[in-house]
Write a protein that holds these residues in place. Structure first.
Motif, PDB file in Angstrom:
ATOM      1  N   ARG A  19       3.967   1.645   0.975  1.00  0.00           N
ATOM      2  CA  ARG A  19       5.059   1.767   1.958  1.00  0.00           C
ATOM      3  C   ARG A  19       6.419   1.547   1.290  1.00  0.00           C
ATOM      4  NH1 ARG A  19       1.417  -1.280   5.001  1.00  0.00           N
ATOM      5  NH2 ARG A  19       0.519  -0.042   6.677  1.00  0.00           N
TER       6      ARG A  19
ATOM      7  N   PRO B 243       9.562   4.192  12.537  1.00  0.00           N
ATOM      8  CA  PRO B 243       8.675   4.040  11.379  1.00  0.00           C
ATOM      9  C   PRO B 243       8.566   2.617  10.841  1.00  0.00           C
ATOM     10  CG  PRO B 243      10.785   4.934  10.687  1.00  0.00           C
ATOM     11  CD  PRO B 243      10.874   4.757  12.175  1.00  0.00           C
ATOM     12  N   CYS B 244       9.174   1.653  11.539  1.00  0.00           N
ATOM     13  CA  CYS B 244       9.159   0.284  10.988  1.00  0.00           C
ATOM     14  C   CYS B 244       7.742  -0.296  11.032  1.00  0.00           C
ATOM     15  CB  CYS B 244      10.117  -0.598  11.785  1.00  0.00           C
ATOM     16  SG  CYS B 244      10.394  -2.172  11.007  1.00  0.00           S
ATOM     17  N   ALA B 245       7.248  -0.762   9.881  1.00  0.00           N
ATOM     18  CA  ALA B 245       5.887  -1.296   9.818  1.00  0.00           C
ATOM     19  C   ALA B 245       5.885  -2.812  10.021  1.00  0.00           C
ATOM     20  CB  ALA B 245       5.263  -0.941   8.468  1.00  0.00           C
TER      21      ALA B 245
ATOM     22  N   GLU C  54       0.815  -1.228   0.000  1.00  0.00           N
ATOM     23  CA  GLU C  54       0.000   0.000   0.000  1.00  0.00           C
ATOM     24  C   GLU C  54       0.842   1.268   0.000  1.00  0.00           C
ATOM     25  OE1 GLU C  54      -2.417  -1.040   3.311  1.00  0.00           O
ATOM     26  OE2 GLU C  54      -3.747  -2.259   2.076  1.00  0.00           O
TER      27      GLU C  54
ATOM     28  N   THR D 102       9.932  -3.115   6.224  1.00  0.00           N
ATOM     29  CA  THR D 102       8.986  -2.222   5.547  1.00  0.00           C
ATOM     30  C   THR D 102       8.682  -1.065   6.490  1.00  0.00           C
ATOM     31  OG1 THR D 102       6.952  -3.318   6.280  1.00  0.00           O
ATOM     32  CG2 THR D 102       8.015  -4.189   4.305  1.00  0.00           C
ATOM     33  N   TRP D 103       8.426   0.098   5.889  1.00  0.00           N
ATOM     34  CA  TRP D 103       8.443   1.338   6.663  1.00  0.00           C
ATOM     35  C   TRP D 103       7.280   2.247   6.285  1.00  0.00           C
ATOM     36  CZ3 TRP D 103      12.640   1.184   9.933  1.00  0.00           C
ATOM     37  CH2 TRP D 103      13.728   0.383   9.552  1.00  0.00           C
ATOM     38  N   ASP D 104       6.746   2.900   7.309  1.00  0.00           N
ATOM     39  CA  ASP D 104       5.692   3.901   7.096  1.00  0.00           C
ATOM     40  C   ASP D 104       6.320   5.261   6.816  1.00  0.00           C
ATOM     41  OD1 ASP D 104       3.150   2.739   7.239  1.00  0.00           O
ATOM     42  OD2 ASP D 104       3.403   2.435   9.402  1.00  0.00           O
TER      43      ASP D 104
ATOM     44  N   ASP E 121       7.510   8.054   3.331  1.00  0.00           N
ATOM     45  CA  ASP E 121       7.359   8.303   1.898  1.00  0.00           C
ATOM     46  C   ASP E 121       8.673   8.120   1.157  1.00  0.00           C
ATOM     47  OD1 ASP E 121       4.646   8.885   1.912  1.00  0.00           O
ATOM     48  OD2 ASP E 121       5.035  10.925   2.616  1.00  0.00           O
TER      49      ASP E 121
END
Ligand code: NIG
Ligand code: FE
Length: 427
Positions: free
Chosen positions: A84, A414-416, A82, A397-399, A401
């Motif tokens: 990320r 920010p790690c998702a 999505e 994976t990171w939140d 931009d």
């Protein structure tokens, strides 16, 4: 199309910072069309609208999402990002995560004016952690290190190097290495254990460093070889001199182990060049590295591992020679140096921020320092450190931009999600 079976797990809908120098040459597995890199990406090797196929824990292919849809391919499982960011799992290539006790009191003394070297000469510093580590049971060492390790993992670390060096006798060095290896078995992380028996002169050999080095070479090193992949040494006025360091490395090489060095941290000793000329995979710290040393590191392909946490916590004034490292194309890695004395640090992302704000690296150099160049510093760049076909499917994976945001913020995580060999981590 023959290598796409449908049995794969696929990752799509991500912006991918491959950190691969050849990302511009990647081809779509389906149509063999070039996978275009995002322009203006400063060498993150950014790909968009590209899916990653994973099977048996490895990256099996890269393909344009559009081609997948046109061909109507379906897969057993799809993870949709999505929008990320996806990067290689982070690599902390220099840590001392296993130790007993802590040195907060010593830190207070330093703030009151006593230097790191003075404390070491008075029998504190590393030696106080040696006492606490020898006294701790293997279970206690595991529990305390596990707690620290979880902070690193929560920030996307999938490989960590862990050094011994607070045992300084055979039993305690082996105990530390066993704990390091057990962490890798019980947590979703690969552990590279490094023997650092030549960290300080053991109390039993006080005043006789040569005899201690003999003991390291004759006894500790050969008996630890099964439990580690590399050997490190601390070359400094408060530790070992150049000939002593060389003896340790000669023995390590005879045993087929990689060599690394703590060098040029508090003064210039020549250890970085010595180690590089002996084939070291990395030279670490390097605040006092000379321009000539940078030439040697560049020629030998030795990674310069910078440790901004130790620089910051010891209130150092001299910075590593970044311009000369760049001029000589020395690969630069960044690590936590997590230890109770000079770098009580549990955030690799913060080290990336400090590498930029204090040492002057670009955010892209900082991310390379925690991925592909950190992999080189562990001699593992054939299997990890970038998003490339046939490499291990270690992803963070990171939140965010853009990749620069990973090291732009201080604090906050920010790690998702993290994937170790294609499997989402839980710990
Ligand atoms: O990487 N420089 C030597 N060793 C560690 C510090 C060890 C300690 O102070 O406990 C380092 O900075
Ligand atoms: Fe260190």
């Amino acid at each position: 199309m023959k290598s796409i079976s449908g049995k794969e797990l696929i990752f799509r809908g991500f912006k991918i910072a491959t950190m691969a120098s050849n990302a511009g040459k990647f081809k779509c597995e389906i149509s063999n069309a070039p996978i275009h890199q995002t322009t203006d990406d400063s060498n993150y090797g950014m790909l968009q609208e590209t899916a990653i196929g994973v099977a048996d824990g490895k990256i099996t292919w890269l393909a344009l999402e559009q081609e997948i849809d046109i061909a109507g391919l379906t897969f057993e499982r799809t993870i949709n990002g999505e929008g990320r960011l996806l990067t290689p799992g982070l690599i902390d290539c220099h840590s001392h995560l296993v130790f007993g006790g802590n040195r907060a009191t010593e830190w207070e003394r330093r703030l009151n004016g006593c230097s790191y070297e003075e404390i070491a000469k008075q029998g504190g510093g590393i030696l106080s952690t040696v006492s606490a580590t020898r006294a701790a049971s293997e279970g206690e060492l595991f529990q305390t290190a596990a707690k620290r390790l979880k902070y690193l993992l929560s920030e996307g670390v999938t490989t960590v190097e862990i050094k011994s060096g607070y045992g300084l006798n055979l039993d305690s060095e082996l105990k530390m290495l066993r704990v390091a290896n057990r962490l890798g078995l019980e947590f979703p992380v690969s552990v590279e254990a490094t023997l650092l028996a030549a960290h300080a002169v053991a109390p039993e050999f006080k005043g006789n460093p040569d005899a201690f080095i003999q003991h390291v070479c004759d006894t500790i090193l050969p008996q630890s070889a099964e439990l580690c992949t590399a050997v490190d040494a601390f070359c400094e006025s408060i530790a070992f001199d150049l000939p002593q360091t060389q003896r340790v490395f000669e023995r390590a090489k005879q045993l087929g182990l990689n060599i690394k060095v703590h060098a040029e941290q508090l003064s210039h000793t020549g250890a970085a060049a010595l180690a590089a000329n002996m084939g070291a995979i990395s030279a670490d710290h390097l605040e006092y590295l000379s321009a000539d040393d940078c030439v040697t590191l560049g020629q030998q392909g030795t990674v310069a591992t910078l440790l901004p946490g130790a620089y910051y916590c010891l209130n150092e004034k001299q910075k590593p020679p970044l311009a000369a490292l760049r001029d000589n194309h020395v690969p630069i890695a960044i690590a936590t140096d997590s230890n109770p004395g000079s770098s009580p640090v549990l955030s690799l992302l913060l080290m990336g921020n400090m590498a930029c704000n204090i040492f002057g690296l670009t955010p892209c150099e900082a991310l390379a320092g925690m991925t592909i160049n950190a992999a080189k510093a562990l001699n593992l760049d054939q299997s990890i450190g970038s998003i490339e076909k046939n490499k291990q499917a270690d992803f963070a994976t990171w939140d965010v931009d853009s990749p620069a945001e990973l090291v732009y913020c201080i604090g906050g995580n920010p790690c998702a999600a993290v994937y170790k060999a294609g499997k989402r981590t839980e710990f």
